[in-house]
Write an enzyme that holds these catalytic residues in place. Structure first.
Site, mmCIF file in Angstrom:
data_model
loop_
_atom_site.group_PDB
_atom_site.id
_atom_site.type_symbol
_atom_site.label_atom_id
_atom_site.label_comp_id
_atom_site.label_asym_id
_atom_site.label_seq_id
_atom_site.Cartn_x
_atom_site.Cartn_y
_atom_site.Cartn_z
ATOM 1 N N HIS A 61 0.858 -1.235 -0.106
ATOM 2 C CA HIS A 61 0.077 -0.024 0.037
ATOM 3 C C HIS A 61 1.029 1.342 0.032
ATOM 4 O O HIS A 61 0.305 2.331 0.530
ATOM 5 C CB HIS A 61 -1.092 0.120 1.123
ATOM 6 N N SER B 298 16.753 16.056 -20.781
ATOM 7 C CA SER B 298 15.807 16.923 -20.829
ATOM 8 C C SER B 298 16.510 18.175 -21.707
ATOM 9 O O SER B 298 17.903 18.299 -21.759
ATOM 10 C CB SER B 298 15.730 17.533 -19.521
#
Length: 459
Positions: free
Chosen positions: A169, A293
C-alpha cells in the site's frame, strides 16, 4: 505549404520500424499473401499427389518450381497482386490468379483447374493466418518475451541477497530482497510464456459453409474430411472440422488474451522499475550522447520503461479488441473479422516494441545497495511484525503472560518511527524467554527477510 511526400502513418512503420521489422515478414499484407500462395500451391500438390480427377503426381522438379512461388515470393509478386486486386477487388481471388499465371509460365496448365479447387476464401485465409501468426509468435514475439523473462531471472539471481524495504500500500512493510521481487515477474512471465508456447493454431478446409458440399459433388468417393485434415496438419497446424464458412477464431481469442495477460505483467514490471528508479533503488547508466531534458542537463529519464508502459497499453487495447470481435460472426459468415485481423501485426508490433524497450532498459540500470540499506535503517518499526509473532509463540508455549501482543506493538509503532535503540529497550522489557529475546535482538530490518533469497531458487 507544400504537401509532404508519402509518409508512414503508423510509428511502427516509421520511427520504430527497426524494432518491429522482424514481424513484417509474417504479419504484413505481403507476408499474408505469401502464405496464401503457399496454401494454394500445397493444396494443388496435395490433390495431384492423390491422383484425384485423373491427374498424375507432379515430379520433384515441378514441385520445387511450384514451391518457389512462395519460397521466392518477392517484390514482383507483391506488385502483380496489387495490380490484380485493383481489378478483382478480392485479395484471395488475386492470389488464385497469380498461381494460375505462374502455372502457365511453368508449363503446368494441365493442373491449373485444381488451383483453389473446391475452396472458399476462408479456407485459404484461415490457414494463411494460422501460419503467419504461428510463425510470428514462435519465431519473433515469444523468444523476445522469454528473453525478458530470462533477463529478469538473471537480475533476480544477482540481487537475491540484497535486502530491501517492502512497501505494501506504498507504506513500509516487512523487508524482502530485490532479487525476490524481480523474481516474481520472471516467474509470472515464464508461466504465461509456457501457455503461449502451448497455443493451438487452427485452420478449417471444408468449403463454403463447412460442409464439403462442392468436394462431394466433384468426387463423392473421396474421404474429403480426412484429406482436409491431413493437408492442414501437414502444414504444422491443427484442424478444425466443425465450422461455418469461417474457422471460428477461438484459438486466436485465446492467444490474444494470453498476449494481453503477458502485457499486463510487463506493464506492472515497467511501473515498478520506474518507481524503484524514482526512489533511487536503481541508478540509470548514462548513454553517451543521450539527452534527458532539453533544459535540465542533469536528467536521465526512465524512457525505456515509460515507452514500454505506453506501448503495452496500446497493444493491450488492440488485443482486447481482436479477442472481442473475432469471437463472433453473424450466422454463417460476416466480414467484421477481415478488417480486424489486418491489425494483428499492429497489436504484436506495439507489444514487441515494449519488449525491446524493457530488454534495453534492464541493461541500463544498476542497483544502488547503499540507498536500500539507508531506507531499511530508517524503518526499524517494520520489526513489529516479528516481535508480536514471537510473543504469540511464547504465550502459546507458556513462557509469557502478555495478553494482547498485537495491541502492545501497535501502540508502540503505529504511525511513527521507532529507532533501533528504542526497539531494543522494548524487547529487553518483554515478558518472554531469553532465547526469544536473543533472536529478536539479533534482528535488523536488513536481516528480517525470511526465505526471500531462497525463493529465487524456484526460478
Amino acid at each position: 505549404m507544400t504537401s509532404l511526400p508519402p509518409q508512414p502513418l503508423s510509428p511502427l512503420d516509421g520511427r520504430y520500424r527497426a524494432a518491429v521489422s522482424p514481424l513484417t515478414d509474417y504479419l504484413s499484407e505481403a507476408g499474408l499473401n505469401r502464405a496464401r500462395v503457399e496454401v494454394e500451391v500445397e493444396w494443388l500438390i496435395a490433390l495431384t499427389d492423390r491422383s484425384l480427377f485423373g491427374t498424375a503426381p507432379l515430379g520433384d522438379d515441378d514441385k520445387a518450381r511450384l514451391r518457389a512461388l512462395y519460397l521466392e515470393f518477392g517484390q514482383s509478386e507483391i506488385d502483380w497482386l496489387a495490380e490484380k486486386e485493383a481489378v478483382t477487388r478480392h485479395d484471395v481471388k488475386a492470389v488464385e490468379y497469380l498461381v494460375r499465371d505462374r502455372l502457365a509460365a511453368l508449363g503446368l496448365e494441365s493442373v491449373a483447374e485444381l488451383t483453389h479447387f473446391a475452396l472458399t476464401s476462408e479456407d485459404v485465409n484461415s490457414t494463411a493466418y494460422a501460419l503467419t501468426v504461428q510463425r510470428a509468435v514462435t519465431r519473433v514475439w515469444l523468444p523476445r518475451l522469454e528473453a525478458v523473462a530470462d533477463a529478469l531471472a538473471t537480475l533476480a539471481r544477482d540481487t537475491r541477497d540484497v535486502a530491501m524495504l517492502s512497501r505494501t500500500h506504498g507504506q513500509p512493510a516487512t523487508p524482502t530482497t530485490m532479487g525476490k521481487e524481480i523474481g516474481v515477474f520472471a516467474w509470472r512471465l515464464r508461466r504465461v510464456a509456457a501457455q503461449v508456447a502451448a497455443s493451438e493454431y487452427l485452420a478449417k478446409f471444408s468449403g463454403a459453409t463447412g460442409t464439403w458440399s462442392a468436394h462431394l459433388a466433384a468426387d463423392p468417393t473421396a474421404d474429403w474430411p480426412a484429406i482436409s485434415r491431413a493437408f492442414v496438419e501437414s502444414l504444422g497446424l491443427g484442424f478444425n472440422p466443425v465450422t461455418t464458412q469461417i474457422e471460428s477464431h477461438d484459438w486466436q481469442v485465446e492467444l490474444y488474451d494470453r498476449a494481453r495477460h503477458a502485457g499486463g505483467i510487463l506493464h506492472n514490471l515497467a511501473t515498478d522499475v520506474w518507481t524503484y528508479i524514482s526512489m533511487g533503488y536503481f541508478t540509470q547508466i548514462p548513454v553517451a550522447g543521450a539527452t534527458g531534458s532539453s533544459t535540465m542537463p542533469h536528467k536521465i529519464n526512465p524512457i525505456r520503461f515509460e515507452n514500454a508502459e505506453a506501448n503495452l497499453e496500446i497493444s493491450g487495447g488492440l488485443f482486447a479488441t481482436l479477442a472481442q470481435t473475432l469471437v463472433t460472426s453473424r450466422l454463417q459468415r460476416d466480414l467484421t473479422d477481415s478488417t480486424t485481423q489486418r491489425n494483428i501485426g499492429v497489436a504484436f508490433g506495439h507489444s514487441l516494441l515494449a519488449l525491446d524497450n524493457l530488454e534495453r532498459g534492464l541493461r541500463e540500470i544498476s542497483l544502488a545497495p547503499d540507498v536500500l540499506r539507508a531506507d531499511l535503517d530508517a524503518n526499524w518499526e517494520v520489526l513489529a511484525e516479528a516481535i508480536q509473532t514471537v510473543v504469540r509463540a511464547e504465550i502459546a508455549a507458556g513462557r509469557s503472560s502478555i495478553t494482547d501482543p498485537y495491541a502492545l506493538l501497535k501502540e508502540l509503532t503505529r504511525g511513527r518511527r521507532v529507532g533501533a535503540t528504542e526497539l531494543a529497550e522494548f524487547v529487553h522489557g518483554l515478558d518472554i524467554g531469553d532465547a526469544a529475546k536473543e533472536r529478536l535482538l539479533a534482528l535488523s530490518p536488513a536481516t528480517y527477510t525470511g526465505l526471500a533469497s531462497a525463493v529465487v531458487d524456484q526460478l
